[in-house]
Design an enzyme around this catalytic site. Structure first.
Site, PDB file in Angstrom:
ATOM      1  N   GLY A 219       1.249  -1.129  -0.145  1.00  0.00           N
ATOM      2  CA  GLY A 219       0.161   0.021   0.290  1.00  0.00           C
ATOM      3  C   GLY A 219       1.478   1.109  -0.059  1.00  0.00           C
ATOM      4  O   GLY A 219       2.051   1.396  -0.629  1.00  0.00           O
ATOM      5  N   SER A 220       0.480   2.455   0.611  1.00  0.00           N
ATOM      6  CA  SER A 220       1.611   3.186   0.125  1.00  0.00           C
ATOM      7  C   SER A 220       2.412   3.859   1.472  1.00  0.00           C
ATOM      8  O   SER A 220       2.173   2.634   2.525  1.00  0.00           O
ATOM      9  CB  SER A 220       0.069   4.939   0.741  1.00  0.00           C
ATOM     10  OG  SER A 220      -0.552   4.335   2.187  1.00  0.00           O
ATOM     11  N   THR A 223       0.868   5.042   5.590  1.00  0.00           N
ATOM     12  CA  THR A 223       0.152   3.371   5.957  1.00  0.00           C
ATOM     13  C   THR A 223       1.568   2.402   6.623  1.00  0.00           C
ATOM     14  O   THR A 223       0.907   1.768   7.399  1.00  0.00           O
ATOM     15  CB  THR A 223      -1.097   2.899   5.458  1.00  0.00           C
ATOM     16  OG1 THR A 223      -2.075   3.568   4.779  1.00  0.00           O
ATOM     17  CG2 THR A 223      -1.821   1.729   6.018  1.00  0.00           C
ATOM     18  N   GLY A 224       2.298   2.228   5.820  1.00  0.00           N
ATOM     19  CA  GLY A 224       3.787   1.855   5.985  1.00  0.00           C
ATOM     20  C   GLY A 224       4.237   2.093   7.282  1.00  0.00           C
ATOM     21  O   GLY A 224       4.226   1.129   7.556  1.00  0.00           O
ATOM     22  N   GLU A 241       6.065  -3.303   1.065  1.00  0.00           N
ATOM     23  CA  GLU A 241       5.767  -3.025   0.227  1.00  0.00           C
ATOM     24  C   GLU A 241       4.911  -1.854  -0.536  1.00  0.00           C
ATOM     25  O   GLU A 241       3.927  -1.807  -0.759  1.00  0.00           O
ATOM     26  CB  GLU A 241       5.517  -4.025  -0.845  1.00  0.00           C
ATOM     27  CG  GLU A 241       5.789  -3.999  -2.521  1.00  0.00           C
ATOM     28  CD  GLU A 241       4.912  -2.945  -3.190  1.00  0.00           C
ATOM     29  OE1 GLU A 241       4.991  -1.403  -3.287  1.00  0.00           O
ATOM     30  OE2 GLU A 241       4.857  -3.411  -4.418  1.00  0.00           O
ATOM     31  N   CYS A 275       2.662  -0.149  -8.306  1.00  0.00           N
ATOM     32  CA  CYS A 275       3.261  -0.286  -7.708  1.00  0.00           C
ATOM     33  C   CYS A 275       4.765   0.160  -8.526  1.00  0.00           C
ATOM     34  O   CYS A 275       5.167   1.092  -8.325  1.00  0.00           O
ATOM     35  CB  CYS A 275       3.406  -1.016  -6.542  1.00  0.00           C
ATOM     36  SG  CYS A 275       3.538  -3.080  -7.094  1.00  0.00           S
TER      37      CYS A 275
END
Ligand code: NDP
Length: 468
Positions: A219-220, A223-224, A241, A275
């Site tokens: 994700g982003s 949020t990571g 990732e 991605c």
């Protein structure tokens, strides 16, 4: 395990989320937030199921997962239709049917690979053997761009190595994910793969849970980082990732006719919502006209529309948040007097459609170059020297993929060696493969997926050391 302080911190609302078809804005259904109590109960079930699953002989797990691949193949047509309906990518071209074939392949490969024990040291006095043990319960946090394929990347290696999995699909693509999980669970033993649904807060509660041993996240970056913070509570191992802003450099004199198809799909696969899509293209000033003309000609012939219509090769952007983000970057480019080299036809439909757009007269320092657009808009940047192109390509906080395009493979490899990315492709972009490790550097995250390295990432090493 004690979890009262953790449980008090995370609130989960009971407001459902409406999942829409992004081509038509038809409501598909209400996504309900799984409550904290339900998540706790699922985790208890997963603990029991994991003990039984990991105690099975490895060959049994392998065979069961190969049967999962067969079930996915058998149901691939209806699952592809679900992807198109909820995610938006067309059935045709490298779209929903393509995603389903990737799901099958990315199930077969980890099911077939072996990660046997390894004698890491031996002499007259001792023998040390390294075993790869399962971690326990893996939380899989999947995004909305390739909802089924990325879920498979997270689920299958984890199961293969003896873990249980609890997956939270993105709220935007819950229903297609539930359909696939139903198919997988028709083969798996009970409770080894479970699902929780709802918004990010459900993912927040799950990832911070004391019983979670590993989080697989795609994700982003923002949020990571929350997932990293959550792991401070439970020391969960992480594979993150977080996407990137992949650069492509075209070396002078490229035979563009030979590479235009790969270049186009490198940038626009899944409407650019990938991605590892090519998100900024550096072109020598002497070749700029030739390359932009070739891209324009190619873009002009790609039909966009409702993904369910077999003549569409590109579809809508997946959701309103992403649509607004891309429109904002387009508006910003208008304000900085960028050149709109090409703007395609927008279909006359209600959904989140953004026409293919090529933007010139921009450079590092402009938002469309510096920020990840994650959409069907490609900035093309002129360079004078290769050093300048390499320096600008590396001028990013992310480093997932990059590409070099050239008639001269030796020259391309010299440039590839200087690019800061987890993967540098030559004369292709985003060409991932289930046997080849994939992961990013810098803020694109850490840990790798796929192949043997991907299997290792869902295990903990254990040494048994014997005195002779
Ligand atoms: P997010 O990172 O928020 O979403 C990815 C996943 O994380 C979703 O399942 C999401 O759930 C979940 N999530 C959200 N908050 C938490 C949390 N606190 N703890 C655990 N999981 C959580 O991305 P967005 O959907 O908001 O997209 C924003 C941007 O991220 C995009 O514009 C794009 O640039 C990038 N992106 C990159 C992807 C990639 O492939 N690397 C994929 C998707 C987006 P929910 O959706 O229900 O909120």
């Amino acid at each position: 395990m004690e979890n009262t302080s953790f449980a008090r911190e995370t609130r989960i609302s009971d407001t459902p989320f409406l999942s829409l078809n992004p081509s038509t804005l038809e409501v598909i259904g209400e996504v309900v937030n799984t409550s904290r109590e339900e998540i706790d109960a699922k985790i208890e079930k997963a603990k029991k199921a994991q003990k039984l699953w990991s105690a099975r002989p490895d060959t049994e797990r392998k065979d069961i997962l190969l049967k999962v691949a067969e079930a996915l193949q058998l149901h691939s047509k209806e699952l592809a239709e679900w992807i198109t309906r909820e995610q938006g990518k067309p059935l045709s071209g490298p779209g929903a049917n393509f995603e389903m074939q990737a799901c099958v392949g990315w199930t077969q490969v980890p099911a077939s690979l072996d990660l046997p024990e390894e004698i890491v040291f031996e002499d007259d006095t001792r023998k040390d053997v390294l075993y790869r043990n399962p971690i326990g319960i893996v939380a899989a946090i999947a995004p909305w761009n390739w909802p089924l394929m990325i879920a498979i990347w997270q689920i299958i290696p984890s199961l293969r190595m003896g873990n249980a999995v609890i997956i939270k699909p993105s709220e935007y693509t819950t229903f297609c994910s539930l359909e696939m999980i139903k198919v997988i669970n028709s083969v798996l033993p009970e409770d080894i793969l479970q699902v929780v649904t709802g918004r990010g807060e459900v993912g927040g509660y799950l990832t911070a849970h004391p019983e979670i041993g590993k989080v697989m996240f795609t994700g982003s970056i923002a949020t990571g980082k929350k997932v990293i913070e959550a792991s401070a509570k439970n020391m969960a191992r992480l594979t993150l990732e977080c996407g990137g802003n992949d650069a492509g450099i075209i070396l002078p004199g490229l035979d563009i006719a030979q590479h235009i198809e790969n270049l186009f799909w490198g940038a626009f696969l899944n409407m650019g919502q990938t991605c590892a899509c090519l998100k900024r293209l550096y072109v020598h000033e002497n070749d700029y006209e030739k390359i932009t003309q070739a891209l324009t000609d190619y873009c002009s012939n790609i039909p966009m529309g409702n993904g369910a219509d077999e003549s569409s090769v590109l579809g809508p952007v997946q959701n309103k948040m992403q649509y607004d983000k891309i429109q904002d970057l387009i508006s910003d480019s208008e304000n900085v007097d960028a050149e709109f080299i090409f703007t395609g036809q927008k279909p006359d439909l209600e959904g989140y459609f953004i026409p293919l757009t090529l933007i010139g007269n921009v450079d590092n320092g402009n938002r469309i170059v510096d920020e990840e657009q994650f959409g069907p808009v490609l900035p093309v940047i002129k360079y004078k020297t290769l050093e300048e192109a390499i320096s600008k390509a590396n001028d990013s906080e992310t480093g997932l993929g990059a590409s070099v395009w050239s008639n001269d493979l030796d020259e391309a490899q010299k440039v590839a060696a200087q690019l800061e990315a987890g993967t540098v492709w030559i004369n292709q972009h985003g060409a991932i493969h289930p046997f080849v490790p994939f992961g990013g550097v810098k803020q694109s995250g850490y840990g790798v997926e796929f192949g043997i390295e991907g299997l290792k990432a869902v295990t903990v090493p254990k040494i048994i050391s014997i005195k002779k």
